[in-house]
Scaffold this active site. Structure first.
Site, PDB file in Angstrom:
ATOM      1  N   THR A  72       0.840  -1.205   0.000  1.00 22.64           N
ATOM      2  CA  THR A  72       0.000   0.000   0.000  1.00 22.64           C
ATOM      3  C   THR A  72       0.874   1.254   0.000  1.00 22.64           C
ATOM      4  OG1 THR A  72      -1.730  -1.188   1.191  1.00 22.64           O
ATOM      5  CG2 THR A  72      -1.821   1.213   1.282  1.00 22.64           C
ATOM      6  N   ASN A 150      -5.847  -9.200  -8.032  1.00 19.17           N
ATOM      7  CA  ASN A 150      -5.830 -10.005  -6.806  1.00 19.17           C
ATOM      8  C   ASN A 150      -7.050 -10.901  -6.662  1.00 19.17           C
ATOM      9  OD1 ASN A 150      -6.507  -7.069  -6.509  1.00 19.17           O
ATOM     10  ND2 ASN A 150      -7.473  -7.801  -4.641  1.00 19.17           N
ATOM     11  N   HIS A 200       4.557  -9.905   2.245  1.00 20.17           N
ATOM     12  CA  HIS A 200       3.728 -10.972   2.822  1.00 20.17           C
ATOM     13  C   HIS A 200       2.952 -11.786   1.790  1.00 20.17           C
ATOM     14  CE1 HIS A 200      -0.444  -9.132   3.088  1.00 20.17           C
ATOM     15  NE2 HIS A 200       0.254  -8.068   2.823  1.00 20.17           N
ATOM     16  N   CYS A 324     -18.740  -7.136   3.087  1.00 16.19           N
ATOM     17  CA  CYS A 324     -19.910  -6.771   3.881  1.00 16.19           C
ATOM     18  C   CYS A 324     -19.809  -5.289   4.222  1.00 16.19           C
ATOM     19  CB  CYS A 324     -19.937  -7.605   5.148  1.00 16.19           C
ATOM     20  SG  CYS A 324     -21.511  -7.529   5.969  1.00 16.19           S
TER      21      CYS A 324
END
Ligand code: PLP
Length: 385
Positions: A72, A150, A200, A324
């Site tokens: 990011t 992704n 990661h 959500c």
């Protein structure tokens, strides 16, 4: 219960060899690489080695690597740092299917008066390069287009896009967070000016990333303070993270062909079995140009979250294409951009594999999925009884 982890696009297990490599740098060799003494200096040498290993994986010069805090941060730095370096240019071109690390930045820029163009995709998630070409103009400061998506794994034609963009003197950035380690990348032969990656996703720890900056590319630093990273990214280095990422890059380069063959075989086996055993399923994305580890499948007439919860009972971890938001289940922006119908987008599941997955795990999952889908369809209001 054994965990079957098919959520490697979210994050990966730290490789044991990476863990062994970074262990000494917490309680033993904890010096600051900027210190004058030997205790800190020896850490500086390890950072140099890590930079070299990352450069080898990417096919670039070590001086073109900037270590950052995450993917990011690399994305933010690339976009905002370019705009700051070209204050007279007000246009940014991106796509509707970027990760929020790019899309949110671009939308925020729009609220500050920038002209942001979000290119659409077709039903397979592919871009129309003519549309991109039409948008490139004198006012464009940067084009930022991801290497691979992704959610669906769709790979964009980055070489071609980069040539179109940079031949007009426009900066080209690609978010390669999902691509590094899964597709061959050789920056020495590429028109990419800026590239983001994240540790990661590559079996290194969380909280470490890289921004590749091609020599000669104008970029205003985002993080200001000390002189770390040649003054291009201030802040005391995440020493274990950097050393771990260096090791992860070395392992990825060493095992690349074997690893890709392994994950592709397992992904294809899983996908084929699901499509054969569950009616009303479809694969989302460009199956011809796709990451070898990713399969995004829509199970029509059922909710993705319900599938995930039932798979979780068997220890199977995957992720869903819906998020959500405020009590209502919104299908993912990627699937919406592709025009995936509502009843299919809501039931989309992403399986993303890694070097650690096994044949047994795939067989176990193949056995569990059909009854889960059949049971949920029995309960579904969308299925005619
Ligand atoms: N870009 C893409 C395509 C991603 O998939 C991710 C993480 O999922 C990121 C950027 C953000 O990376 P990080 O988690 O290191 O900030």
């Amino acid at each position: 219960m054994k965990t079957v982890y098919f959520d490697n696009n979210a994050t990966t297990k730290v490789d044991e060899a990476v863990f062994e490599e970074i262990k000494p740098y917490f309680c033993g060799l904890y010096g600051n690489p900027s210190s004058m003494h030997t205790f800190g200096g020896q850490v500086g040498i390890k950072i140099r080695n890590a930079r070299e290993k990352a450069a080898e994986l990417l096919g670039c010069d070590p001086s073109e690597i900037i270590f950052t805090g995450c993917g990011t941060e690399s994305d933010n730095t690339a976009i905002k740092g370019t705009l700051a370096a070209y204050p007279d240019k007000r246009k940014v071109i991106t796509t509707r299917v970027e990760h929020p690390a790019v899309l949110t930045v671009c939308r925020e820029l729009e609220s500050h008066g920038y002209n942001v163009v979000e290119l659409g995709v077709d039903k397979n998630g592919r871009l129309d390069l003519n549309e991109l070409e039409d948008q490139l103009d004198e006012d464009t400061a940067i084009v930022t287009i991801m290497f691979a998506n992704n959610e669906t794994g769709t790979i964009f034609p980055i070489q071609k896009i980069g040539e179109m963009v940079t031949s007009r003197g426009i900066v080209f950035h690609t978010d390669a967070v999902q691509a590094v380690g899964k597709v061959p990348i050789n920056l020495s032969k590429s028109p990419i000016d800026l590239l983001s990656l994240s540790g990661h996703k590559l079996h290194a720890p969380k909280g470490i990333g890289i921004l590749y900056v091609k020599r000669g590319t104008r970029l205003t630093p985002f993080m200001m303070g000390g002189h770390q990273e040649g003054g291009r990214r201030a802040g005391t280095e995440n020493v274990p993270g950097i050393i771990g990422l260096g090791k992860a890059c070395e392992l990825s380069k060493q095992n690349f062909d074997k690893e890709i063959k392994h994950v592709r075989h397992l992904r294809d086996k899983l996908e084929k079995a699901i499509l054969e055993s569950c009616p009303d399923c479809m694969v989302n994305g460009d199956v011809e140009n796709r990451l070898p580890n990713t399969s995004n499948i829509s199970f029509k007439f059922v909710e993705g979250e319900a599938i995930l919860l039932m798979l979780d009972k068997f220890g199977i971890c995957a992720s869903s294409g819906s998020a959500c938001t405020s009590g209502s289940l919104e299908p993912s922006h990627v699937l919406r951009a592709m025009g995936v119908p509502f009843t299919a987008a809501h039931g989309s599941i992403r399986f993303s594999l890694s070097r650690y997955n096994t044949e047994e795990e795939v067989d176990f999952t193949i056995e569990k999925i059909p009854p889960v889908i059949a049971r949920l369809r029995e309960l579904s209001p969308f299925v005619a009884k």
